[in-house]
Design an enzyme around this catalytic site. Structure first.
Site, PDB file in Angstrom:
ATOM      1  N   ARG A 165       0.797  -1.288   0.031  1.00  0.00           N
ATOM      2  CA  ARG A 165      -0.141  -0.026  -0.049  1.00  0.00           C
ATOM      3  C   ARG A 165       0.896   0.991   0.112  1.00  0.00           C
ATOM      4  O   ARG A 165       1.838   1.202   0.605  1.00  0.00           O
ATOM      5  CB  ARG A 165      -0.759   0.224   1.366  1.00  0.00           C
ATOM      6  CG  ARG A 165      -2.174  -0.815   1.417  1.00  0.00           C
ATOM      7  CD  ARG A 165      -3.078  -0.596   2.387  1.00  0.00           C
ATOM      8  NE  ARG A 165      -2.172  -0.610   3.860  1.00  0.00           N
ATOM      9  CZ  ARG A 165      -1.892   0.538   4.373  1.00  0.00           C
ATOM     10  NH1 ARG A 165      -2.179   1.621   3.706  1.00  0.00           N
ATOM     11  NH2 ARG A 165      -1.196   0.358   5.360  1.00  0.00           N
ATOM     12  N   LYS A 191      -9.074  -2.644   0.537  1.00  0.00           N
ATOM     13  CA  LYS A 191      -8.897  -1.709   1.575  1.00  0.00           C
ATOM     14  C   LYS A 191      -9.411  -0.278   1.166  1.00  0.00           C
ATOM     15  O   LYS A 191     -10.218   0.395   2.134  1.00  0.00           O
ATOM     16  CB  LYS A 191      -7.360  -1.043   1.727  1.00  0.00           C
ATOM     17  CG  LYS A 191      -6.367  -2.274   2.334  1.00  0.00           C
ATOM     18  CD  LYS A 191      -7.023  -2.884   3.780  1.00  0.00           C
ATOM     19  CE  LYS A 191      -6.209  -3.749   4.250  1.00  0.00           C
ATOM     20  NZ  LYS A 191      -6.761  -4.266   5.726  1.00  0.00           N
ATOM     21  N   HIS A 202     -10.783  -4.230  11.828  1.00  0.00           N
ATOM     22  CA  HIS A 202      -9.579  -4.616  11.063  1.00  0.00           C
ATOM     23  C   HIS A 202      -9.055  -5.927  11.771  1.00  0.00           C
ATOM     24  O   HIS A 202      -8.342  -5.723  12.896  1.00  0.00           O
ATOM     25  CB  HIS A 202      -8.335  -3.694  11.105  1.00  0.00           C
ATOM     26  CG  HIS A 202      -7.254  -4.247  10.336  1.00  0.00           C
ATOM     27  ND1 HIS A 202      -6.068  -3.788  10.698  1.00  0.00           N
ATOM     28  CD2 HIS A 202      -7.308  -5.146   9.188  1.00  0.00           C
ATOM     29  CE1 HIS A 202      -5.056  -4.309   9.660  1.00  0.00           C
ATOM     30  NE2 HIS A 202      -5.681  -5.170   8.771  1.00  0.00           N
ATOM     31  N   SER A 224      -1.327  -5.873   9.876  1.00  0.00           N
ATOM     32  CA  SER A 224      -0.620  -6.752   9.099  1.00  0.00           C
ATOM     33  C   SER A 224       0.390  -7.341   9.501  1.00  0.00           C
ATOM     34  O   SER A 224       1.611  -6.562   9.896  1.00  0.00           O
ATOM     35  CB  SER A 224      -0.522  -6.152   7.611  1.00  0.00           C
ATOM     36  OG  SER A 224      -1.903  -5.763   7.189  1.00  0.00           O
ATOM     37  N   LYS A 271      -3.118 -12.358  12.411  1.00  0.00           N
ATOM     38  CA  LYS A 271      -4.279 -12.412  12.345  1.00  0.00           C
ATOM     39  C   LYS A 271      -4.801 -13.791  11.339  1.00  0.00           C
ATOM     40  O   LYS A 271      -5.673 -14.638  11.674  1.00  0.00           O
ATOM     41  CB  LYS A 271      -5.170 -11.256  11.861  1.00  0.00           C
ATOM     42  CG  LYS A 271      -4.848 -10.109  12.585  1.00  0.00           C
ATOM     43  CD  LYS A 271      -5.636  -8.801  12.144  1.00  0.00           C
ATOM     44  CE  LYS A 271      -5.818  -8.484  10.403  1.00  0.00           C
ATOM     45  NZ  LYS A 271      -4.256  -8.214  10.460  1.00  0.00           N
ATOM     46  N   THR A 272      -4.076 -13.949  10.113  1.00  0.00           N
ATOM     47  CA  THR A 272      -4.476 -14.700   9.418  1.00  0.00           C
ATOM     48  C   THR A 272      -4.209 -16.020   9.858  1.00  0.00           C
ATOM     49  O   THR A 272      -4.818 -16.934   9.733  1.00  0.00           O
ATOM     50  CB  THR A 272      -3.762 -14.348   7.962  1.00  0.00           C
ATOM     51  OG1 THR A 272      -4.339 -13.233   7.637  1.00  0.00           O
ATOM     52  CG2 THR A 272      -4.424 -15.558   7.082  1.00  0.00           C
ATOM     53  N   ASP A 290      -9.580 -10.599   7.998  1.00  0.00           N
ATOM     54  CA  ASP A 290      -9.137  -9.297   7.877  1.00  0.00           C
ATOM     55  C   ASP A 290      -9.894  -8.287   8.087  1.00  0.00           C
ATOM     56  O   ASP A 290      -9.707  -7.235   8.766  1.00  0.00           O
ATOM     57  CB  ASP A 290      -8.316  -9.142   6.634  1.00  0.00           C
ATOM     58  CG  ASP A 290      -7.441  -7.955   6.467  1.00  0.00           C
ATOM     59  OD1 ASP A 290      -6.549  -7.708   7.524  1.00  0.00           O
ATOM     60  OD2 ASP A 290      -7.599  -7.081   5.716  1.00  0.00           O
ATOM     61  N   ARG A 319       2.125 -12.030  -1.268  1.00  0.00           N
ATOM     62  CA  ARG A 319       0.891 -12.108  -1.001  1.00  0.00           C
ATOM     63  C   ARG A 319       0.088 -13.340  -1.632  1.00  0.00           C
ATOM     64  O   ARG A 319       0.385 -13.722  -2.873  1.00  0.00           O
ATOM     65  CB  ARG A 319      -0.164 -10.874  -1.247  1.00  0.00           C
ATOM     66  CG  ARG A 319       0.313  -9.701  -0.337  1.00  0.00           C
ATOM     67  CD  ARG A 319      -0.360  -9.748   1.139  1.00  0.00           C
ATOM     68  NE  ARG A 319      -0.054  -8.745   1.815  1.00  0.00           N
ATOM     69  CZ  ARG A 319      -0.826  -8.386   2.982  1.00  0.00           C
ATOM     70  NH1 ARG A 319      -1.811  -9.193   3.398  1.00  0.00           N
ATOM     71  NH2 ARG A 319      -0.403  -7.377   3.919  1.00  0.00           N
TER      72      ARG A 319
END
Length: 395
Positions: A37, A167, A186, A205, A209-210, A224, A288
């Site tokens: 990003r 996003k 988030h 990120s 989390k994932t 996410d 990714r």
């Protein structure tokens, strides 16, 4: 080219855009100059809708006239080129869904849209878009993500990094949900096999989390972006956008398996003899994978659960040895940490970040939160107290 299937888009990406296949059938693509990003590229239009609500200290603005001028350029571009479009929905709970038509220049991004949102079923009848997104990288040399609530439109240019699409939609939902007393988050969410004990994992990120939400012994709701409504917890997305750097079959079998399936997209991952080398970060540390949540074995088909969480886990990546591994938090302490959002940015999540860097990101997602942090904090506190939720801080 409207609502092409995943199979059609894969073939077009290989034929026209230089994409390749892994031996297992996943699509491998490059995003060019921008592999993360661009945090300084997003602007929200200052208009009658946003003037008194948006936190302008955290969100750069642009005028409506300037946006409309750029919108004309996007419209001209769209009319004079072969453009892909997908009719999709954000938010899995149908009571709160948002209909979006997303236009992209490339087939690979149209496939990303099908992976990350919920494709409209043509048999359901006519599609009426609430919002439109235009992703045309050629229209500027630097990244721009422009969001206009008056036009209900998002213009993205200057970058082929797919994450900007998802996003920007997340930012819109983060503006809309609090109007109805719902908390956008988030976070990742999973639940037990009986869907009686959901858990929320907050974190920026790269903090886990994932990975944690993809526990084989629990049911994945999403990895996410979620909303906490009066109905329970709902995924905003139809897919996952997982970091894959140093991904291993042993440590993260669910995500590794999803990355092997036809229809998955691997971004900036190096292939060696047709096999992805997830340890190779020579292009970026922010490699990714995009895939539908259905690629995770045992993921919930509906993508939402009509129960409220019993546990909230706030994740951090403390690179400086200040915090203990685990702390239990009172509701007030949980809200304070939520508003503080301390962690260390890890390499690759944003352009220019090459080593851990201390940061404070309110709500664990300040770049995507258009309202003042206190709005989200107050909603979180109300829901923690109403549903008697246990809160944990995990380093």
């Amino acid at each position: 080219m409207k609502n092409l299937s995943s199979k059609e888009l894969i073939e077009l990406a290989i034929e026209n855009e230089g994409a390749t296949r892994t031996l297992s059938g996943a699509l491998c693509v490059l995003t060019g100059k921008y592999t993360g990003r661009a945090p300084n590229g997003k602007k929200i239009v200052f208009d009658e809708i946003t003037e008194k609500l948006v936190d302008w200290d955290n969100n750069p603005s642009m005028s409506l006239d300037e946006f409309l001028g750029l919108n004309e350029k996007f419209s001209f571009y769209q009319k004079n080129r072969a453009i892909y479009s997908q009719d999709v929905y954000a938010v899995r709970d149908p009571k709160h869904s948002l209909a979006i038509r997303i236009y992209t220049k490339s087939a690979k991004h149209s496939l990303f849209v099908r992976n990350m949102f919920i494709p409209h079923d043509d048999s359901d009848g006519a599609f009426a878009a609430d919002w439109e997104v235009f992703h045309f990288p050629d229209l500027s040399s630097e990244p721009r993500v422009l969001i206009c609530f008056t036009k209900k439109s998002i213009l993205i240019s200057g970058t082929s990094y797919s994450g900007e699409i998802k996003k920007s939609v997340f930012t819109v939902l983060n503006f809309l949900f609090p109007e109805s007393g719902h908390l956008p988050m988030h976070c990742s969410v999973n639940t037990d096999m009986n869907k009686e004990n959901p858990a929320i994992f907050f974190g920026l990120s790269g903090t886990g989390k994932t990975t944690l939400s993809s526990d084989e012994n629990r049911v994945l709701i999403g990895d996410d972006e979620h909303g906490w409504t009066d109905n329970g917890l709902t995924n905003f997305e139809g897919g996952c956008y997982a970091k894959t750097i140093r991904l291993s079959q042993k440590d993260e079998p669910q995500i590794w398996s999803a990355c092997q399936q036809p229809g998955a997209i691997l971004e900036n991952v190096i292939l060696k003899d047709g096999i992805p080398d997830f340890d190779d970060g020579s292009i970026t540390e922010n490699t990714r994978a995009s895939y539908p949540t259905s690629f995770i074995s045992g993921a919930d088909e509906a993508g939402w659960v009509d129960k409220h969480p019993k546990n909230i886990i706030m994740l951090t990546c403390d690179a400086f040895g200040v915090l203990p591994p685990v702390m239990k938090l009172t509701p007030d302490e949980a809200v304070k940490q939520f508003l503080l959002g301390y962690t260390a940015k890890v390499a690759g999540t944003e352009s220019g970040v090459t080593e851990p860097k201390a940061t404070f990101s309110p709500c664990f997602g300040a770049p995507f939160m258009p309202l003042k942090p206190e709005v989200y904090g107050q909603l979180l506190k109300e829901k923690i107290q109403k549903h008697n939720v246990c809160c944990w801080f995990v380093n």
